[in-house]
Design a protein around this motif. Sequence first.
Motif, short mmCIF file in Angstrom:
data_model
loop_
_atom_site.label_atom_id
_atom_site.label_comp_id
_atom_site.label_asym_id
_atom_site.label_seq_id
_atom_site.Cartn_x
_atom_site.Cartn_y
_atom_site.Cartn_z
N TYR A 138 0.82 -1.21 0.00
CA TYR A 138 0.00 0.00 0.00
C TYR A 138 0.85 1.27 0.00
O TYR A 138 0.36 2.35 -0.28
N LEU A 141 3.80 1.77 -3.96
CA LEU A 141 3.39 2.25 -5.28
C LEU A 141 3.05 3.73 -5.21
O LEU A 141 2.37 4.18 -4.29
N ILE A 147 -0.51 2.25 -13.23
CA ILE A 147 0.30 1.04 -13.22
C ILE A 147 1.20 1.00 -14.46
O ILE A 147 2.36 0.58 -14.38
N THR A 150 4.06 3.23 -13.71
CA THR A 150 4.90 2.64 -12.68
C THR A 150 5.84 1.60 -13.26
O THR A 150 7.02 1.53 -12.90
N GLY A 189 -2.95 2.66 -8.32
CA GLY A 189 -2.70 1.65 -7.30
C GLY A 189 -3.83 1.46 -6.32
O GLY A 189 -4.08 0.33 -5.88
N HIS A 190 -4.54 2.55 -5.97
CA HIS A 190 -5.59 2.42 -4.96
C HIS A 190 -6.79 1.62 -5.45
O HIS A 190 -7.68 1.27 -4.66
N ARG A 197 -1.72 -5.48 -5.67
CA ARG A 197 -0.65 -4.48 -5.58
C ARG A 197 0.72 -5.13 -5.44
O ARG A 197 1.69 -4.67 -6.03
N ILE A 200 1.87 -6.32 -8.66
CA ILE A 200 2.38 -5.20 -9.46
C ILE A 200 3.80 -4.84 -9.01
O ILE A 200 4.68 -4.56 -9.84
#
Length: 361
Positions: A138, A141, A147, A150, A189-190, A197, A200
Amino acid sequence: MTAQALSHTETPTEPRRQAARPSDQENAPLLEIRGLRKRFDLSGDFLEQLRFKGGRLVRHQEFVHAINGVDLSIRRGEALCVVGESGCGKSTVARTVMGLLSPSAGEIHYDGTRIDDLSPKALLPYRKRMQMIFQNPYASLNPRMTIQQTLEEPIRLHHPDWDRERVTAKVREVMASVGIDPEWGARFGHEFSGGQRQRIAIARALAVDPEFIVADEPISALDVSIQAQVLNLLMDAQQERHLTYLFITHDLAVVEHFGTRVAVMYLGTVCEVAPTRTLFATPRHPYTQALLSAIPRLEDDRPQPIRLTGEVPTPVNLPSGCVFHGRCPHAEARCRREVPRLVAQADGSQVACHGVEEGRL
């Protein structure tokens, strides 16, 4: 983590690890840590360190001694698990190895080259070969990046000559490899669960095709059912990509199924290093024995857990000699004055204990 949740991954791991690399390379250390020490200053700036003592102005400094002379080596293709209580220095070792913290003393060698004293520019090629998966999915990221962004960021950093099509193709490939739909790249991300997550975060680490990954308690923030999925993903990635892991954890059930070798830490020092099966079958160090005896097991004739007396000493004022002597039921005078060193044993383990060295244990 329950043994049942991981039982289907236990059998194939060892043979597939051994087949991943040629035999002459398997035993060569990829990473070597020599005499590593890390301390954190608690004293503040110079003026805050000044004290009046006995009518004189003296300078008083305090340090947290997080790592105290750690020696470890990690061979190609293996998963070395580092275990111990909270605050024993596991994560500090991981962050120091990755260059996120500078060591106070000691050396870190990667593939035969010392890397702890390299400049950021000279270290850049090793950043591509060494990646890290952080504990908290949490927080690891960037909430302002999709994403897709990222995962593109490390690829563009290490491959500035790649065109957009090639970068996009690589992102889609690595997302698919960790079980994430490539069409989700436009999300933030959220919008994902903790397990998604962490997948990822694993994809980000794999995006630049590293050969060594530091995983700092990557499943501790996840539900038990999700932990098994993420562990299986890490094991599959190891076998498919010939990865080497430094795996930080406090979950001994995970260690028993994931690790090739185990290093047990206590108060910034390494107590014992052994192959996983050897450690769980015949632990030698008194602290390792107490740690393993605390694992819940459904057995009628299991021995009573070893109950240690006293509290863990503060890393600000380390005890003399063996740091475990205040809680060890076998401690003698030598243990209180002399720091034990890791000594190789006949079963392939290394133990830092005067009692074991003298044959008392």
